[in-house]
Design a protein around this motif. Structure first.
Motif, PDB file in Angstrom:
ATOM      1  N   LEU A  66       9.526  -3.713  -5.182  1.00 50.38           N
ATOM      2  CA  LEU A  66       8.256  -3.000  -5.140  1.00 50.38           C
ATOM      3  C   LEU A  66       8.378  -1.599  -5.730  1.00 50.38           C
ATOM      4  O   LEU A  66       7.490  -1.134  -6.449  1.00 50.38           O
ATOM      5  CB  LEU A  66       7.749  -2.919  -3.697  1.00 50.38           C
ATOM      6  N   ALA A  67       9.486  -0.919  -5.408  1.00 49.20           N
ATOM      7  CA  ALA A  67       9.701   0.433  -5.938  1.00 49.20           C
ATOM      8  C   ALA A  67       9.793   0.403  -7.460  1.00 49.20           C
ATOM      9  O   ALA A  67       9.242   1.271  -8.150  1.00 49.20           O
ATOM     10  CB  ALA A  67      10.969   1.031  -5.336  1.00 49.20           C
ATOM     11  N   GLU A  68      10.482  -0.593  -7.981  1.00 46.77           N
ATOM     12  CA  GLU A  68      10.628  -0.714  -9.439  1.00 46.77           C
ATOM     13  C   GLU A  68       9.296  -1.049 -10.102  1.00 46.77           C
ATOM     14  O   GLU A  68       8.960  -0.523 -11.161  1.00 46.77           O
ATOM     15  CB  GLU A  68      11.664  -1.793  -9.757  1.00 46.77           C
ATOM     16  N   ARG A  69       8.535  -1.917  -9.451  1.00 46.00           N
ATOM     17  CA  ARG A  69       7.264  -2.359 -10.035  1.00 46.00           C
ATOM     18  C   ARG A  69       6.221  -1.254 -10.043  1.00 46.00           C
ATOM     19  O   ARG A  69       5.457  -1.119 -11.020  1.00 46.00           O
ATOM     20  CB  ARG A  69       6.740  -3.557  -9.251  1.00 46.00           C
ATOM     21  N   PHE A  70       6.164  -0.438  -8.988  1.00 46.25           N
ATOM     22  CA  PHE A  70       5.082   0.542  -8.854  1.00 46.25           C
ATOM     23  C   PHE A  70       5.523   1.986  -9.113  1.00 46.25           C
ATOM     24  O   PHE A  70       4.807   2.923  -8.791  1.00 46.25           O
ATOM     25  CB  PHE A  70       4.451   0.432  -7.469  1.00 46.25           C
ATOM     26  N   GLY A  71       6.704   2.166  -9.686  1.00 47.17           N
ATOM     27  CA  GLY A  71       7.095   3.487 -10.163  1.00 47.17           C
ATOM     28  C   GLY A  71       7.611   4.460  -9.127  1.00 47.17           C
ATOM     29  O   GLY A  71       7.613   5.670  -9.366  1.00 47.17           O
ATOM     30  N   ALA A  72       8.081   3.983  -7.977  1.00 48.82           N
ATOM     31  CA  ALA A  72       8.757   4.852  -7.016  1.00 48.82           C
ATOM     32  C   ALA A  72      10.211   5.027  -7.468  1.00 48.82           C
ATOM     33  O   ALA A  72      10.612   4.506  -8.518  1.00 48.82           O
ATOM     34  CB  ALA A  72       8.680   4.260  -5.614  1.00 48.82           C
ATOM     35  N   TYR A 106       0.829  -1.213   0.000  1.00 47.79           N
ATOM     36  CA  TYR A 106       0.000   0.000   0.000  1.00 47.79           C
ATOM     37  C   TYR A 106       0.864   1.265   0.000  1.00 47.79           C
ATOM     38  O   TYR A 106       0.561   2.246  -0.686  1.00 47.79           O
ATOM     39  CB  TYR A 106      -0.919  -0.008   1.216  1.00 47.79           C
ATOM     40  N   LEU A 107       1.957   1.246   0.757  1.00 51.57           N
ATOM     41  CA  LEU A 107       2.838   2.413   0.843  1.00 51.57           C
ATOM     42  C   LEU A 107       3.406   2.796  -0.521  1.00 51.57           C
ATOM     43  O   LEU A 107       3.497   3.976  -0.871  1.00 51.57           O
ATOM     44  CB  LEU A 107       4.001   2.131   1.799  1.00 51.57           C
ATOM     45  N   VAL A 108       3.792   1.788  -1.300  1.00 56.39           N
ATOM     46  CA  VAL A 108       4.465   2.048  -2.575  1.00 56.39           C
ATOM     47  C   VAL A 108       3.460   2.219  -3.708  1.00 56.39           C
ATOM     48  O   VAL A 108       3.599   3.114  -4.537  1.00 56.39           O
ATOM     49  CB  VAL A 108       5.444   0.899  -2.911  1.00 56.39           C
ATOM     50  N   ALA A 109       2.435   1.376  -3.722  1.00 52.22           N
ATOM     51  CA  ALA A 109       1.494   1.374  -4.843  1.00 52.22           C
ATOM     52  C   ALA A 109       0.348   2.349  -4.657  1.00 52.22           C
ATOM     53  O   ALA A 109      -0.323   2.709  -5.622  1.00 52.22           O
ATOM     54  CB  ALA A 109       0.941  -0.031  -5.048  1.00 52.22           C
ATOM     55  N   GLY A 110       0.087   2.763  -3.405  1.00 52.26           N
ATOM     56  CA  GLY A 110      -1.033   3.648  -3.153  1.00 52.26           C
ATOM     57  C   GLY A 110      -2.358   2.924  -3.133  1.00 52.26           C
ATOM     58  O   GLY A 110      -3.422   3.538  -3.149  1.00 52.26           O
ATOM     59  N   VAL A 113      17.912  -3.096   4.859  1.00 58.67           N
ATOM     60  CA  VAL A 113      16.755  -2.942   3.966  1.00 58.67           C
ATOM     61  C   VAL A 113      16.568  -4.199   3.121  1.00 58.67           C
ATOM     62  O   VAL A 113      17.523  -4.739   2.558  1.00 58.67           O
ATOM     63  CB  VAL A 113      16.946  -1.719   3.048  1.00 58.67           C
ATOM     64  N   ALA A 114      15.334  -4.662   3.034  1.00 61.59           N
ATOM     65  CA  ALA A 114      15.029  -5.870   2.266  1.00 61.59           C
ATOM     66  C   ALA A 114      15.070  -5.589   0.769  1.00 61.59           C
ATOM     67  O   ALA A 114      14.674  -4.511   0.313  1.00 61.59           O
ATOM     68  CB  ALA A 114      13.649  -6.397   2.665  1.00 61.59           C
ATOM     69  N   VAL A 115      15.539  -6.579  -0.006  1.00 60.98           N
ATOM     70  CA  VAL A 115      15.584  -6.445  -1.461  1.00 60.98           C
ATOM     71  C   VAL A 115      14.178  -6.284  -2.026  1.00 60.98           C
ATOM     72  O   VAL A 115      13.985  -5.642  -3.062  1.00 60.98           O
ATOM     73  CB  VAL A 115      16.291  -7.666  -2.082  1.00 60.98           C
ATOM     74  N   THR A 116      13.174  -6.847  -1.333  1.00 62.35           N
ATOM     75  CA  THR A 116      11.799  -6.716  -1.820  1.00 62.35           C
ATOM     76  C   THR A 116      11.348  -5.258  -1.886  1.00 62.35           C
ATOM     77  O   THR A 116      10.492  -4.915  -2.702  1.00 62.35           O
ATOM     78  CB  THR A 116      10.827  -7.500  -0.919  1.00 62.35           C
ATOM     79  N   SER A 117      11.922  -4.395  -1.061  1.00 63.25           N
ATOM     80  CA  SER A 117      11.584  -2.962  -1.127  1.00 63.25           C
ATOM     81  C   SER A 117      11.989  -2.383  -2.482  1.00 63.25           C
ATOM     82  O   SER A 117      11.269  -1.557  -3.066  1.00 63.25           O
ATOM     83  CB  SER A 117      12.276  -2.200  -0.002  1.00 63.25           C
ATOM     84  N   TYR A 118      13.144  -2.814  -2.978  1.00 67.77           N
ATOM     85  CA  TYR A 118      13.595  -2.370  -4.304  1.00 67.77           C
ATOM     86  C   TYR A 118      12.666  -2.899  -5.391  1.00 67.77           C
ATOM     87  O   TYR A 118      12.287  -2.160  -6.315  1.00 67.77           O
ATOM     88  CB  TYR A 118      15.018  -2.844  -4.560  1.00 67.77           C
TER      89      TYR A 118
END
Length: 293
Positions: free
Chosen positions: A259-265, A141-145, A252-257
């Motif tokens: 998610l950022a790449e997938r949802f445009g952060a 939710y934080l990354v994708a809104g 920091v978890a690699v999954t944060s990266y």
């Protein structure tokens, strides 16, 4: 001298296995990251979680207190880092997730196993499970809104946690042949996760290392203070306290990266935090261990 040797014996296998993955990629050898990650998260990790919970010898009251401490820790991380991100006027979609969620699977589980043994693994699995539930819901939710609440129901790790908790509560055990099979699958999880972590770090690139350095140091300081305070507040036992502090301090978890790449952060900024915080943990986590052992 004995303490230094003990800490070295705990952390050396963890970072050496990650170094194997890093070196493997840098030498140009093939490593199918998507396949290995899917295999680990769909089979190896759920098997490890289920067996660890089913076979844990942690008293129910201690496990309940630790679970509550873990929930409080995650909620406080959300509040504190939300205030910090707002105060520093950083983009919440980019920076909140990497500040809140640590690498409690790839790095946290192996460290807790080596540091605290089978009982430590039981506590570490509980922390990982709670964090994963937060990550699959609020983290997205934080990354994708937008929410991704249905993701939880499709995660084998979530079902492994639920089933393991039920078996623990009822005192049930799977047949020996099935337990042995699941244990073999679970034993694959730790080396796979560590080698994969090294591979992921080797493939990341970033130009945002300056901000990543002080944010990673800030994350570590805040997480250590919160973990220590919450552990004392809940009056956790020695092993539970150590696992809580160690898990909350993971980088920091690699999954944060991902998610950022997938949802445009800003994935470049998050990649920088993953890289810097992981390198920082090579020195920081042994220091944390030396303090809590």
């Amino acid at each position: 001298m004995n303490l230094i040797l003990t800490v070295f014996e705990i952390v050396a296998p963890v970072f050496l296995l990650a170094a194997v993955g890093f070196t493997w990629v840098k030498l140009g050898f093939e490593y199918r990251l998507q396949f290995v990650t899917r295999f680990a998260t769909m089979l190896a990790m759920p098997s490890l979680i289920f067996v660890a919970l089913m076979q844990t010898e942690i008293p129910g009251s201690d496990l309940s207190r630790f679970t509550m401490a873990t929930l409080v820790a995650n909620l406080l991380l959300v509040v504190v880092f939300w205030l910090i991100v707002r105060g520093l006027r950083l983009d919440p979609r980019t920076y909140l997730s990497p500040l809140i969620f640590g690498n409690t699977g790839n790095l946290g589980l192996p460290l807790c196993i080596f540091a605290f043994g089978q009982i430590g693994l039981g506590y570490a699995v509980v922390f990982l499970s709670v964090t994963a539930l937060f990550s699959f819901t609020y983290g997205i939710y934080l990354v994708a809104g937008k929410g991704a609440w249905g993701q939880v129901a499709r995660q084998p790790m979530a079902w492994a946690t639920i089933l393991g908790a039920v078996f623990l509560w009822q005192g049930w055990q799977t047949p020996t042949f099935l337990t042995n099979t699941l244990e073999l699958l679970g034993q694959m999880a730790v080396p796979l996760m560590l080698v994969t972590l090294g591979v992921a770090i080797a493939r990341l690139t970033s130009h945002s290392l300056g901000r990543a350095l002080w944010l990673s140091a800030l994350k570590l300081a805040v997480c250590f203070a919160l973990g220590w305070g919450i552990g004392r507040w809940f009056d956790l036992g020695t092993i539970a306290f150590g696992v809580l502090v160690l898990q909350i301090c993971t980088p920091v978890a690699v999954t944060s990266y991902l998610l950022a790449e997938r949802f445009g952060a800003d994935s470049d900024a998050v990649a920088g935090m993953v890289m810097v915080s992981t390198v920082l943990s090579v020195a920081a986590l042994p220091a944390v261990l030396a303090i809590i052992l």
